[in-house]
Structures are given as structure tokens and as C-alpha cells.
Design a protein around this motif. Structure first.
Motif, PDB file in Angstrom:
ATOM      1  N   ILE A  17      15.510  30.967  19.164  1.00  0.00           N
ATOM      2  CA  ILE A  17      14.270  31.603  18.723  1.00  0.00           C
ATOM      3  C   ILE A  17      13.111  30.858  19.374  1.00  0.00           C
ATOM      4  N   THR A  18      12.155  31.601  19.893  1.00  0.00           N
ATOM      5  CA  THR A  18      10.908  31.009  20.370  1.00  0.00           C
ATOM      6  C   THR A  18       9.811  31.464  19.422  1.00  0.00           C
ATOM      7  N   CYS A  19       9.190  30.514  18.752  1.00  0.00           N
ATOM      8  CA  CYS A  19       8.136  30.811  17.786  1.00  0.00           C
ATOM      9  C   CYS A  19       6.818  31.074  18.509  1.00  0.00           C
ATOM     10  N   LYS A  20       5.872  31.667  17.799  1.00  0.00           N
ATOM     11  CA  LYS A  20       4.525  31.886  18.345  1.00  0.00           C
ATOM     12  C   LYS A  20       3.851  30.571  18.720  1.00  0.00           C
ATOM     13  N   CYS A  21       4.251  29.476  18.061  1.00  0.00           N
ATOM     14  CA  CYS A  21       3.653  28.172  18.361  1.00  0.00           C
ATOM     15  C   CYS A  21       4.219  27.569  19.643  1.00  0.00           C
ATOM     16  N   GLY A  22       5.266  28.211  20.201  1.00  0.00           N
ATOM     17  CA  GLY A  22       5.845  27.743  21.458  1.00  0.00           C
ATOM     18  C   GLY A  22       7.092  26.891  21.308  1.00  0.00           C
ATOM     19  N   SER A  23       7.451  26.524  20.085  1.00  0.00           N
ATOM     20  CA  SER A  23       8.644  25.704  19.911  1.00  0.00           C
ATOM     21  C   SER A  23       9.892  26.570  20.031  1.00  0.00           C
ATOM     22  N   SER A  51       6.211  32.304   9.071  1.00  0.00           N
ATOM     23  CA  SER A  51       7.413  33.057   8.711  1.00  0.00           C
ATOM     24  C   SER A  51       7.927  33.814   9.923  1.00  0.00           C
ATOM     25  N   ILE A  52       9.249  33.762  10.127  1.00  0.00           N
ATOM     26  CA  ILE A  52       9.866  34.459  11.250  1.00  0.00           C
ATOM     27  C   ILE A  52      11.048  35.266  10.722  1.00  0.00           C
ATOM     28  N   GLU A  53      11.352  36.350  11.417  1.00  0.00           N
ATOM     29  CA  GLU A  53      12.461  37.210  11.028  1.00  0.00           C
ATOM     30  C   GLU A  53      13.373  37.411  12.217  1.00  0.00           C
ATOM     31  N   LYS A  54      14.661  37.279  12.002  1.00  0.00           N
ATOM     32  CA  LYS A  54      15.649  37.506  13.056  1.00  0.00           C
ATOM     33  C   LYS A  54      16.247  38.889  12.861  1.00  0.00           C
ATOM     34  N   ILE A  55      16.101  39.734  13.869  1.00  0.00           N
ATOM     35  CA  ILE A  55      16.615  41.094  13.775  1.00  0.00           C
ATOM     36  C   ILE A  55      17.935  41.212  14.506  1.00  0.00           C
ATOM     37  N   ASP A  87      15.651  37.888   1.419  1.00  0.00           N
ATOM     38  CA  ASP A  87      16.767  37.872   2.364  1.00  0.00           C
ATOM     39  C   ASP A  87      16.668  36.631   3.243  1.00  0.00           C
ATOM     40  N   PRO A  88      17.043  35.461   2.725  1.00  0.00           N
ATOM     41  CA  PRO A  88      16.893  34.233   3.495  1.00  0.00           C
ATOM     42  C   PRO A  88      17.767  34.174   4.745  1.00  0.00           C
ATOM     43  N   GLN A  89      18.760  35.052   4.856  1.00  0.00           N
ATOM     44  CA  GLN A  89      19.596  35.066   6.051  1.00  0.00           C
ATOM     45  C   GLN A  89      18.805  35.526   7.275  1.00  0.00           C
ATOM     46  N   ASN A  90      17.869  36.425   7.083  1.00  0.00           N
ATOM     47  CA  ASN A  90      17.102  36.984   8.198  1.00  0.00           C
ATOM     48  C   ASN A  90      15.657  36.522   8.254  1.00  0.00           C
ATOM     49  N   ARG A  91      15.199  35.802   7.257  1.00  0.00           N
ATOM     50  CA  ARG A  91      13.814  35.352   7.237  1.00  0.00           C
ATOM     51  C   ARG A  91      13.759  33.868   6.917  1.00  0.00           C
ATOM     52  N   LYS A  92      13.091  33.128   7.788  1.00  0.00           N
ATOM     53  CA  LYS A  92      12.944  31.688   7.595  1.00  0.00           C
ATOM     54  C   LYS A  92      11.553  31.278   8.039  1.00  0.00           C
ATOM     55  N   LYS A  96       1.229  56.550  10.875  1.00  0.00           N
ATOM     56  CA  LYS A  96       2.047  56.915   9.713  1.00  0.00           C
ATOM     57  C   LYS A  96       1.272  56.788   8.407  1.00  0.00           C
ATOM     58  N   CYS A  97       0.629  55.626   8.213  1.00  0.00           N
ATOM     59  CA  CYS A  97      -0.030  55.366   6.923  1.00  0.00           C
ATOM     60  C   CYS A  97      -1.553  55.378   7.014  1.00  0.00           C
ATOM     61  N   HIS A  98      -2.092  55.491   8.227  1.00  0.00           N
ATOM     62  CA  HIS A  98      -3.533  55.568   8.470  1.00  0.00           C
ATOM     63  C   HIS A  98      -4.286  54.311   8.039  1.00  0.00           C
ATOM     64  N   ASN A  99      -3.596  53.191   8.036  1.00  0.00           N
ATOM     65  CA  ASN A  99      -4.221  51.882   7.815  1.00  0.00           C
ATOM     66  C   ASN A  99      -4.345  51.185   9.156  1.00  0.00           C
ATOM     67  N   GLY A 100      -4.913  49.992   9.147  1.00  0.00           N
ATOM     68  CA  GLY A 100      -4.954  49.192  10.364  1.00  0.00           C
ATOM     69  C   GLY A 100      -3.547  48.863  10.826  1.00  0.00           C
ATOM     70  N   ILE A 101      -3.426  48.474  12.080  1.00  0.00           N
ATOM     71  CA  ILE A 101      -2.119  48.121  12.629  1.00  0.00           C
ATOM     72  C   ILE A 101      -1.545  46.941  11.860  1.00  0.00           C
ATOM     73  N   HIS A 102      -0.270  47.000  11.574  1.00  0.00           N
ATOM     74  CA  HIS A 102       0.403  45.949  10.794  1.00  0.00           C
ATOM     75  C   HIS A 102       1.692  45.572  11.499  1.00  0.00           C
ATOM     76  N   GLU A 103       1.561  44.850  12.622  1.00  0.00           N
ATOM     77  CA  GLU A 103       2.696  44.419  13.442  1.00  0.00           C
ATOM     78  C   GLU A 103       3.724  43.683  12.602  1.00  0.00           C
ATOM     79  N   GLY A 104       4.990  44.046  12.758  1.00  0.00           N
ATOM     80  CA  GLY A 104       6.074  43.328  12.090  1.00  0.00           C
ATOM     81  C   GLY A 104       6.320  43.736  10.655  1.00  0.00           C
ATOM     82  N   LEU A 105       5.504  44.618  10.096  1.00  0.00           N
ATOM     83  CA  LEU A 105       5.676  45.072   8.722  1.00  0.00           C
ATOM     84  C   LEU A 105       5.809  46.587   8.710  1.00  0.00           C
ATOM     85  N   THR A 106       6.665  47.095   7.853  1.00  0.00           N
ATOM     86  CA  THR A 106       6.707  48.540   7.663  1.00  0.00           C
ATOM     87  C   THR A 106       5.453  48.943   6.902  1.00  0.00           C
ATOM     88  N   CYS A 107       5.177  50.240   6.855  1.00  0.00           N
ATOM     89  CA  CYS A 107       3.999  50.728   6.123  1.00  0.00           C
ATOM     90  C   CYS A 107       4.090  50.360   4.641  1.00  0.00           C
TER      91      CYS A 107
END
Length: 105
Positions: free
Chosen positions: A76-82, A66-70, A53-58, A22-33
Motif C-alpha cells: 500500500i502506498t499512502c497519501k503521505c508517501g509511505s 484512514s485507508i481502505e483495501k479493495i 470492517d477492520p479487515q478492509n479498513r485500517k 447521483k446525490c447532487h452533493n459535492g464530490i465525495h471521493e472514496g465514499l458512496t452517496c
């Protein structure tokens, strides 16, 4: 030369670098262009975005990433495993302990 295009990604057949189609940049997982462009121009914009938007991002209470709930439940399982309860941000060593907490809450 071979290349693959799938799910908005282009993979170079020579170096295997991934590019957003879409934007011809490097991959940006989890972010819109648009979000990725803002972060490239102003790194502090990510912090402002999280606060918008603190309701969906903590932040994970264990590793502070930073994590986002969609959608889905409050487990929630974080990348750190908790495992954590999204609602109260208590963290647990196992998924079952987290679900037990949510059932009792």
C-alpha cells in the motif's frame, strides 16, 4: 454555458465546482452517496464505519489517515508517501523495501 458530465460528476462551466450526479452533493471521493450522507449528518459515523470492517479498513501507521483495501497485493502506498505492508502494517521508505519484506514474510 458549457458543462461536462463524466463518471458520475457534473462540472459547472462557470465556477468549475464538481457535483455528484447521483446525490447532487459535492464530490465525495472514496465514499458512496449513502456514506457521505451519514457523515454529513453525524461526523462520528465515519469512525464507526471504519471499525465495522477492520479487515478492509485500517489507519496508516505514519500519518494515521484512514485507508481502505479493495483489491490487489499487500503493498500500500499512502497519501503521505509511505509504503506499507497491509498485512502487518510495517512501513518502509521505498516500494522495493516493502516488496522485499513481503517476499521474505
Amino acid at each position: 454555458m458549457e458543462y461536462k458530465v463524466s463518471k458520475g460528476r457534473f462540472e459547472c462551466g462557470l465556477c468549475h465546482a464538481l457535483t455528484c450526479t447521483k446525490c447532487h452533493n459535492g464530490i465525495h471521493e472514496g465514499l458512496t452517496c449513502d456514506m457521505y450522507e451519514r457523515v454529513k449528518k453525524d461526523e462520528d459515523s465515519m469512525l464507526r464505519w471504519i471499525k465495522e470492517d477492520p479487515q478492509n479498513r485500517k489507519s496508516c501507521p505514519v500519518c494515521n489517515i484512514s485507508i481502505e483495501k479493495i483489491d490487489g497485493c499487500y503493498h500500500i502506498t499512502c497519501k503521505c508517501g509511505s509504503h506499507m505492508c497491509w498485512k502487518c502494517l510495517k512501513y518502509f521508505s521505498s516500494m522495493s523495501a516493502c516488496y522485499e519484506h513481503m517476499a521474505n514474510a
